[in-house]
Write a protein that holds these residues in place. Structure first.
Motif, short mmCIF file in Angstrom:
data_model
loop_
_atom_site.label_atom_id
_atom_site.label_comp_id
_atom_site.label_asym_id
_atom_site.label_seq_id
_atom_site.Cartn_x
_atom_site.Cartn_y
_atom_site.Cartn_z
N PHE A 168 0.83 -1.25 0.53
CA PHE A 168 -0.05 -0.04 -0.25
C PHE A 168 0.70 0.83 -0.16
N PHE A 169 2.36 0.99 0.13
CA PHE A 169 3.04 2.31 0.85
C PHE A 169 3.66 2.83 -0.45
N ILE A 170 3.56 2.09 -1.48
CA ILE A 170 4.35 2.18 -2.73
C ILE A 170 3.12 2.85 -3.94
N ALA A 171 2.12 1.10 -3.97
CA ALA A 171 0.81 2.02 -4.77
C ALA A 171 0.48 3.05 -4.26
N GLY A 172 0.16 4.42 -2.78
CA GLY A 172 0.05 5.38 -2.67
C GLY A 172 0.96 6.60 -2.94
N ILE A 173 2.48 5.80 -3.53
CA ILE A 173 2.98 7.31 -4.01
C ILE A 173 2.94 7.07 -5.31
N LEU A 174 2.52 5.56 -6.23
CA LEU A 174 2.56 5.66 -7.58
C LEU A 174 1.14 6.50 -7.93
N ILE A 175 0.49 6.71 -6.94
CA ILE A 175 -1.13 6.76 -7.50
C ILE A 175 -0.79 8.65 -7.07
N MET A 176 -0.27 8.62 -5.93
CA MET A 176 0.14 10.37 -5.79
C MET A 176 0.62 11.14 -6.77
N VAL A 177 1.92 10.49 -7.97
CA VAL A 177 2.70 11.35 -8.59
C VAL A 177 2.03 10.99 -9.61
N ILE A 178 0.95 10.02 -9.89
CA ILE A 178 0.37 9.92 -11.35
C ILE A 178 -0.53 10.70 -11.23
#
Length: 307
Positions: free
Chosen positions: A43-53
């Motif tokens: 979830f932490f990695i996915a959260g970062i990627l989502i925010m970047v997107i």
């Protein structure tokens, strides 16, 4: 209008098929990775990627104090307890079996709506609840399950995680959260990632480097992050605002079919006759609950979009 319908169809495909496969992926990953650590990394990695997107797409990442508090609550209900504890329980039960237990979500949603909104049950709902309870009894009463080590605890914790996820569904459909689905999902995942990391440290879980994981586990984690987290959870958040909570809960009788097949085909998990009969009865009950006619519009469906 056509674009909106297409998005809804794609979103339903995501929560039906992609989420159905996550039971298998989590089962594979948890054999090598501590469960809370697994969820925190995911979830932490996915959260970062989502925010970047979201930032690349020009979306505002601004969040109010009230929205942040609601994001913490939603992140805990969905991802910390609802998912983290479920993954932990997969150490003791088969992925397909866990998926069938998760199919009870519409029953929990129905009871919660009755308690929170005072919505009375229709005849179809009552029939569905009776079938669902009977199906659950047949499922968990098997000797093969009750005699296996840790299975009872695993079953109990799965039910508690389903309750947490169900309440989260009702809460989020009404809560004030960032209007953009990507931003809202990103905050929930980042918050959950931090909380899961803290709990993992407090419980003194064994930490291991991703470089030491097997290729199978690394692949499972990658798929969980990209598809199970970013694609499917964003679709889930979108649907909770676009359609009724009960319609979103219909994924509960599609996910188990996908999970059962994959668990049997890939992991060679056993399918007993009683499990098959129980699953048919349970999923029929879920169908009765989710296909009943609406007497009036629910409060939870009045908002045009979700977190």
């Amino acid at each position: 209008m056509r674009k909106s319908k297409l998005l809804i169809v794609i979103a339903f495909f995501s929560i039906y098929v992609i989420w159905g496969s996550t039971y298998l992926l989590n089962k594979v990953a948890v054999t090598e990775i501590s469960p809370l650590l697994l969820a925190s990394i995911r979830f932490f990695i996915a959260g970062i990627l989502i925010m970047v997107i979201a930032k690349v797409m020009g979306k505002s990442l601004t969040i109010t104090k009230n929205q942040f508090v609601n994001s913490i609550i939603a992140g805990f209900l969905f991802l910390v307890y609802g998912n983290g504890i479920f993954v932990w329980a997969l150490k003791y039960v088969d992925s397909g079996f866990g998926a069938l237990l998760a199919a009870t979500q519409p029953l929990f949603v129905l009871f919660l709506m009755r308690l929170i909104d005072g919505k009375r049950m229709q005849k179809k709902s009552i029939i569905g609840v009776c079938l669902g309870v009977f199906g659950m009894y047949l499922l968990v009463s098997q000797k093969e399950i009750s005699t296996s080590e840790g299975s009872i605890l695993g079953i109990f914790m799965i039910f508690s995680s389903v309750l947490s996820w169900s309440y989260g569904s009702v809460f989020v459909s009404k809560a004030n959260l960032p209007k953009n689905h990507l931003v809202s999902t990103g905050y929930q995942m980042l918050i959950a990632g931090v909380l899961l990391t803290v709990f993992s440290l407090l419980l003194k879980e064994t930490w291991s480097s991703p470089l030491n994981w097997s290729v199978k586990t690394q692949t499972s984690m990658l798929l969980l992050i990209l598809f199970g987290s970013i694609v499917a959870f964003t679709a889930f958040n979108y649907l909770l605002k676009a359609v009724s909570t009960e319609k979103v809960a219909t994924s509960a009788y599609v996910n188990p079919v996908i999970a059962l097949f994959l668990g049997w085909y890939v992991l060679d998990e056993k399918l007993t006759l009683q499990s098959i009969i129980a699953s048919v009865i349970l999923l029929t009950g879920v169908y009765f609950i989710t296909s009943r006619k609406k007497i009036s519009k629910l409060k939870v469906t009045t908002k045009p979009q979700k977190i």
